[in-house]
Design an enzyme around this catalytic site. Structure first.
Site, mmCIF file in Angstrom:
data_model
loop_
_atom_site.group_PDB
_atom_site.id
_atom_site.type_symbol
_atom_site.label_atom_id
_atom_site.label_comp_id
_atom_site.label_asym_id
_atom_site.label_seq_id
_atom_site.Cartn_x
_atom_site.Cartn_y
_atom_site.Cartn_z
ATOM 1 N N HIS A 193 75.843 94.014 32.430
ATOM 2 C CA HIS A 193 74.615 93.214 32.247
ATOM 3 C C HIS A 193 73.401 94.107 31.957
ATOM 4 O O HIS A 193 72.269 93.719 32.243
ATOM 5 C CB HIS A 193 74.306 92.349 33.473
ATOM 6 C CG HIS A 193 75.477 91.584 33.986
ATOM 7 N ND1 HIS A 193 75.776 90.293 33.601
ATOM 8 C CD2 HIS A 193 76.461 91.961 34.848
ATOM 9 C CE1 HIS A 193 76.880 89.896 34.213
ATOM 10 N NE2 HIS A 193 77.326 90.892 34.975
ATOM 11 N N LYS A 197 55.955 109.418 16.344
ATOM 12 C CA LYS A 197 57.226 108.700 16.272
ATOM 13 C C LYS A 197 58.366 109.518 15.670
ATOM 14 O O LYS A 197 58.178 110.283 14.738
ATOM 15 C CB LYS A 197 57.074 107.419 15.412
ATOM 16 C CG LYS A 197 56.171 106.371 15.972
ATOM 17 C CD LYS A 197 56.704 105.703 17.232
ATOM 18 C CE LYS A 197 57.947 104.886 17.011
ATOM 19 N NZ LYS A 197 57.653 103.649 16.278
ATOM 20 N N SER A 257 57.019 107.952 11.285
ATOM 21 C CA SER A 257 56.204 106.775 11.005
ATOM 22 C C SER A 257 55.053 107.174 10.091
ATOM 23 O O SER A 257 54.529 108.288 10.190
ATOM 24 C CB SER A 257 55.651 106.224 12.318
ATOM 25 O OG SER A 257 54.483 105.486 12.075
ATOM 26 N N GLU A 280 69.880 102.280 13.488
ATOM 27 C CA GLU A 280 69.327 100.932 13.291
ATOM 28 C C GLU A 280 69.901 100.290 12.031
ATOM 29 O O GLU A 280 70.256 99.114 12.011
ATOM 30 C CB GLU A 280 67.806 100.988 13.183
ATOM 31 C CG GLU A 280 67.108 101.301 14.486
ATOM 32 C CD GLU A 280 65.617 101.504 14.274
ATOM 33 O OE1 GLU A 280 64.871 100.531 14.458
ATOM 34 O OE2 GLU A 280 65.212 102.614 13.888
#
Ligand code: ARG
Length: 457
Positions: free
Chosen positions: A156, A283, A277, A290
């Site tokens: 979980h 970043k 970024s 992704e």
């Protein structure tokens, strides 16, 4: 320019129809398979005396020349010639004259295109078996370094029990092992030759299908000509195997993304596999995992597309079937990119063992082990579970971890607690204790790792 099938027609094809029905824009990817199929076919025609052996030799030579030209990028394919099959036939006739027209004796584009696709997917499937194995190799190499690195195990997405990081990585190894098995197994069903089924019913020429199949390296010939030209199960199977495979890639990617976050901080992906970024200078984004996760959608979509395409089709060939290709090519390209990136990304990632260890030290994931401790001392596990629930609640309220409670505090909950509880609660002990077969105990993980390595060729 006149069509190869123009005899029956009195008008030229509408330009829009020509463009709409043409597949050369994508089936050009089958050019080399198409030539290979034609070479096997013409060789058989010659040997079976269906055409003169001398003519067969001329056609063979012509096909080789066209192959050379294609490989050198000297060929311009034409939409007017509809697809790769007719483009190549036209090029052949241009190259060697009317004798080129004998190539299509005893076959149809229907068995021809099916043959091309079988050849193509057979090659790709063998290629993917190698690529999956490269990913597995990266996983075992990382696992080898991290048998004794401990990471929180989750259910979980809540801390559950600590596990060896190698154990976690090897879970993916076995998923990929099943993918590899599925790919290998599917070869059995790809390895059938449709060639010689002709349009749908076979042919009156005394062809030798087995001879052509053998030249092409196919194990069997389809025993039913209708099935041979209508079957796309082998593509469906490839697309479903790919869907399961990309699911595994996506789940692993999701973990890499989570682990790279500041919240987890368990790994750092190599700079070469991340991007920055345009506005936020700090970043470092895990774009590759992704995208791997994101690409899953199109691979599922391609499977759904083909299932839907086939579901209402009557036998035998229907033009709808031309739509079987783009999804297949897209899945092949997408998967090729995914697997090719995943292997080096895994090999080069930095594992932050100390952060993993700190996470395990600062949680309650050893709680099951205190329950087991009481259970071993005779308390029924269910009662032990309830006692430990109260211990955990107490510890949380005291802002302490289970290793920080004093023996007196433990004894408030049960007289069965003794000094040895501390040794039992140490993360290394907790992991090592799970020595059941397939468990995360260090010795078991080492055995698992050598088993895994035995599965690599
Ligand atoms: N381009 C066609 C396809 O991919 C080849 C087969 C055409 N057959 C035909 N009878 N029109 O499906």
């Amino acid at each position: 320019m006149s069509k190869l099938w123009g005899g029956r027609f009195t008008k030229p094809t509408d330009k829009l129809v020509e463009e709409y029905t043409s597949s050369i824009g994508f089936d050009v990817k089958l050019a080399l398979q198409d030539i290979k199929g034609s070479l096997a076919h013409v060789d058989m025609l010659g040997k079976c005396k269906i055409i003169d052996e001398n003519e067969a030799a001329q056609i063979t030579e012509g096909l080789h020349k066209i192959q050379q030209k294609i490989e050198n990028g000297e060929v311009e394919f034409s939409v007017a010639d509809e697809d790769i099959h007719m483009n190549i036939e036209k090029l052949l006739i241009d190259e060697i004259g009317p004798v080129g027209g004998k190539l299509h004796t005893g076959r149809s584009r229907n068995d021809q295109v099916a043959t091309d696709m079988h050849l193509y997917l057979k090659e790709k499937t063998q290629h993917f078996i190698q690529l999956v194995e490269a990913v597995q190799k990266s996983l075992t190499e990382q696992a080898e370094q991290h048998v004794e690195t401990i990471i929180p195990g989750y259910t979980h997405l809540q801390r559950a029990q600590p596990v060896s990081f190698a154990h976690h990585l090897l879970a993916y190894f076995w998923m990929f092992e099943r993918d590899k098995e599925r790919l290998k197994d599917s070869l059995k069903r790809i390895d059938w030759s449709p060639l010689g089924a002709a349009a749908l019913a076979g042919t009156p020429y005394p062809i030798d299908r087995k001879m052509a199949a053998e030249t092409l390296g196919f194990e069997h010939v389809y025993p039913n000509s209708l099935d041979a030209v209508s079957d796309r199960d082998f593509i469906l199977e490839f697309l479903s195997i790919s869907s399961i495979l990309i699911t595994h890639i996506s789940r692993l990617s999701e973990e890499l993304i989570l682990w790279s976050s500041q919240e987890f901080n368990f790994i750092e992906l190599d700079d070469a596999f991340c991007t920055g970024s345009s506005i936020m200078p700090q970043k470092k984004n895990p774009d590759v995992p992704e995208l791997l996760r994101g690409k899953t959608g199109r691979i599922y979509g391609n499977l759904m597309g083909l299932l839907t395409l086939l579901k209402g089709l009557p036998l035998a060939y229907n033009k709808d079937m031309q739509e079987d290709k783009e999804g297949m090519f897209d899945t092949v390209d997408t998967l090729d990119g995914a697997l090719s990136l995943l292997a080096p990304m895994l090999s080069t990632m930095e594992v932050k063992s100390a952060n993993m260890r700190q996470a395990v030290n600062e949680d309650y994931s050893n709680a099951t082990d205190i329950a087991d401790y009481l259970a071993v001392k005779g308390l029924p596990f269910r009662d032990a579970h309830s006692v430990i629930g109260q211990v955990v609640l107490y510890a949380i309220n005291q802002e302490k971890f289970l290793l920080d409670l004093t023996l007196d505090e433990y004894k408030q909950f049960s007289e069965l607690f003794e000094e040895d509880i501390y040794e039992k609660l140490a993360p290394d002990h907790v992991v090592a204790a799970r020595a059941s077969e397939g468990g995360t105990g260090f010795e078991q993980v080492k055995e698992q790792l050598s088993l895994a390595k035995n599965h690599l060729s």
